[in-house]
Design a protein around this motif. Structure first.
Motif, short mmCIF file in Angstrom:
data_model
loop_
_atom_site.label_atom_id
_atom_site.label_comp_id
_atom_site.label_asym_id
_atom_site.label_seq_id
_atom_site.Cartn_x
_atom_site.Cartn_y
_atom_site.Cartn_z
N ASN A 1 14.16 91.19 73.91
CA ASN A 1 14.00 92.60 74.24
C ASN A 1 13.51 93.43 73.06
O ASN A 1 13.13 94.58 73.23
N GLU B 1 7.93 94.27 71.73
CA GLU B 1 7.32 95.48 72.31
C GLU B 1 6.69 95.19 73.67
O GLU B 1 6.72 96.01 74.57
N LYS C 1 14.10 101.26 73.61
CA LYS C 1 12.66 101.17 73.38
C LYS C 1 11.88 101.92 74.45
O LYS C 1 10.87 102.54 74.19
N LEU C 2 12.39 101.82 75.67
CA LEU C 2 11.69 102.48 76.77
C LEU C 2 11.79 103.99 76.68
O LEU C 2 10.85 104.69 77.00
N ALA D 1 8.90 95.76 76.83
CA ALA D 1 9.13 97.17 77.15
C ALA D 1 7.90 97.77 77.83
O ALA D 1 8.02 98.53 78.79
N LYS E 1 7.72 99.50 81.48
CA LYS E 1 7.31 100.90 81.56
C LYS E 1 6.10 101.08 82.48
O LYS E 1 6.02 102.04 83.23
N LEU F 1 16.08 97.22 75.04
CA LEU F 1 15.01 97.54 75.98
C LEU F 1 15.14 98.99 76.42
O LEU F 1 14.17 99.73 76.49
#
Lengths: 136, 303
Positions: free
Chosen positions: B51, B54, B82-83, B57, B61, B79
């Protein structure tokens, strides 16, 4: 725990959660797991064989029973086991690979796509290749 | 077309299926991400590291309007962060926790008072709704599979202690044959399970639940589930300590009279649930909208 070495070859391009689930399941079932990064894995702007090898090695470094190797050549084109690690069982969800296993008189294990996982490597690659300049 | 990702522990999917069904009936595409038994112990580190990449994510997204999590699992924390998904929704997973966890980037669907207080204090948006397990429709097949399965009652402190491998309960649990429904094709699987490395933490609990088919804790929502389902033989303890002990088996019939009474007396059923919740929720759960209705309204209003 099955007292055998299971070999799980693939392109892993790129490594995703479905791969992780499958490998973790094999770890729970077999004494040793050999993850083989296939020699026909393409090198593109997403990733390449060396990067995949490094990611997988790092991911499974906590597990003493797992080793990640690079395979030379294309598995299904091989007429013998030269260039492959020692193993007892070959696990794959790829019908072509399993047909090759049967043809070679080896023990095969069908691994289903990881339960509940949403994206295939193909879908991830398509998604990432649409992104200009994207690189893992 | 609205598309959402619904992340839920595999063993709890039956409690959330009614939510998924309602969303799909209303034209929403729902993908399920099932957190399964492989992701325990050292497997969590694999999950977390992946996770960190990049590209995962980005995939999430680009593919979803909403990401809904029904797990406190730390394996999706990276995750989630990051999102920074404006529509990352958390549906109350554990009725008996003191505060929502990892929810800084989310809208919390809850009614547990400690959770709503926490949300207010930290300016986290929340929506009040019924605990999903209360509005769940349990399929008969779920109750029929391995109805002789055993469950364990352990105190919450035991979660922080490694359960001894030679414990009679563990030996019994992990040598017994289990039966499972395979979610995608309804095939019933049968097998035995090796002892996992790690029992501590929520995923350890999940592993227990998976291997024994059920696990109770005195302060766990699983206990609510037991009251709701009332079908499961249990292990009771001769030491009879609430905290820190695994109970040895006495007799599954100890709770059966209560279960039968609850099954045949709807008023008593509600009373028992309400009493049990008083300590945790300063509200009447049964007057709130279901999580399914609240979620559907939220999604429609967000368009």
């Amino acid at each position: 725990m099955i007292n055998k070495i299971v070999f799980f070859p693939g392109k892993f391009h790129p490594p995703h959660l479905g791969h992780a689930k499958t490998i973790l399941t094999l770890i729970s079932q077999y004494k040793n797991v050999v993850v083989g990064v296939s020699g026909d894995t393409p090198s593109d702007k997403i990733t390449d064989v060396d990067n995949i090898y490094n990611i997988l090695t790092d991911l499974f470094s906590p597990f003493n029973s797992v080793v990640v190797v690079k395979i030379t050549g294309i598995l299904v084109d091989k007429s013998d086991l030269t260039g492959l690690p020692v193993f007892d069982v070959l696990a794959s969800g790829n019908p072509k690979v399993l047909a090759w296993v049967e043809h070679m008189g080896l023990e095969g294990k069908y691994t289903e796509r990881a339960e509940g996982y949403l994206f295939s490597g193909t879908e991830i690659r398509k998604e990432l290749l649409d992104k200009e300049g994207y690189n893992i | 077309m609205t598309k959402l990702l619904y992340i839920v522990h595999r063993v709890e999917l039956n409690c959330h299926q009614h939510i998924v069904d309602l969303l799909r009936l209303n034209g929403i595409i729902v993908d399920l991400e099932l957190v399964g038994p492989a992701i325990v112990g050292s497997g969590i580190s694999v999950w977390k590291k992946l996770n960190d990449n990049e590209y995962l994510a980005l995939i999430y997204k680009n593919n979803y309007d909403f990401v809904i999590s029904c797990t406190h699992s730390s394996c999706i924390t990276k995750l989630r962060t990051k999102l920074k998904h404006s529509f990352f929704i958390d549906i109350e997973h554990d009725l008996f926790s003191n505060k929502p966890e990892h929810f800084k980037e989310s809208t919390v669907f809850t009614t547990q008072k400690k959770h709503t207080d926490y949300c207010k204090y930290n300016s986290i948006p929340f929506v009040e709704c019924m605990f999903p397990k209360f509005s769940a429709t349990y399929k008969k097949i779920d109750l029929d599979i391995d109805k002789f399965n055993e469950a364990i009652i352990i105190g919450t402190i035991a979660f922080n202690q490694k359960i001894k491998e030679d414990s009679p309960v563990i030996k019994r649990g992990f040598s017994k044959i289990w039966y499972k429904k395979y979610i995608n094709n309804w095939k019933i699987l049968k097998g035995t399970t090796a002892l996992p490395e790690e029992f501590t933490g929520p995923l350890g609990i999940l592993n227990c639940a998976d291997n024994f088919n059920f696990l109770f804790t005195i302060e766990s929502s699983s206990f609510v589930e037991f009251i709701l389902l009332g079908k499961i033989p249990i292990l009771l303890g001769k030491k009879n300590k609430i905290y820190g002990s695994i109970f040895d088996k006495i007799d599954a019939s100890h709770l059966q009279p209560l279960v039968k009474e609850l099954e045949h007396d709807p008023k008593l059923f509600i009373q028992v649930n309400t009493d049990m919740l008083k300590h945790w929720a300063d509200t009447n759960y049964f007057e709130l909208p279901s999580a399914a209705e609240a979620l559907l309204t939220f999604i429609k209003d967000s368009k």
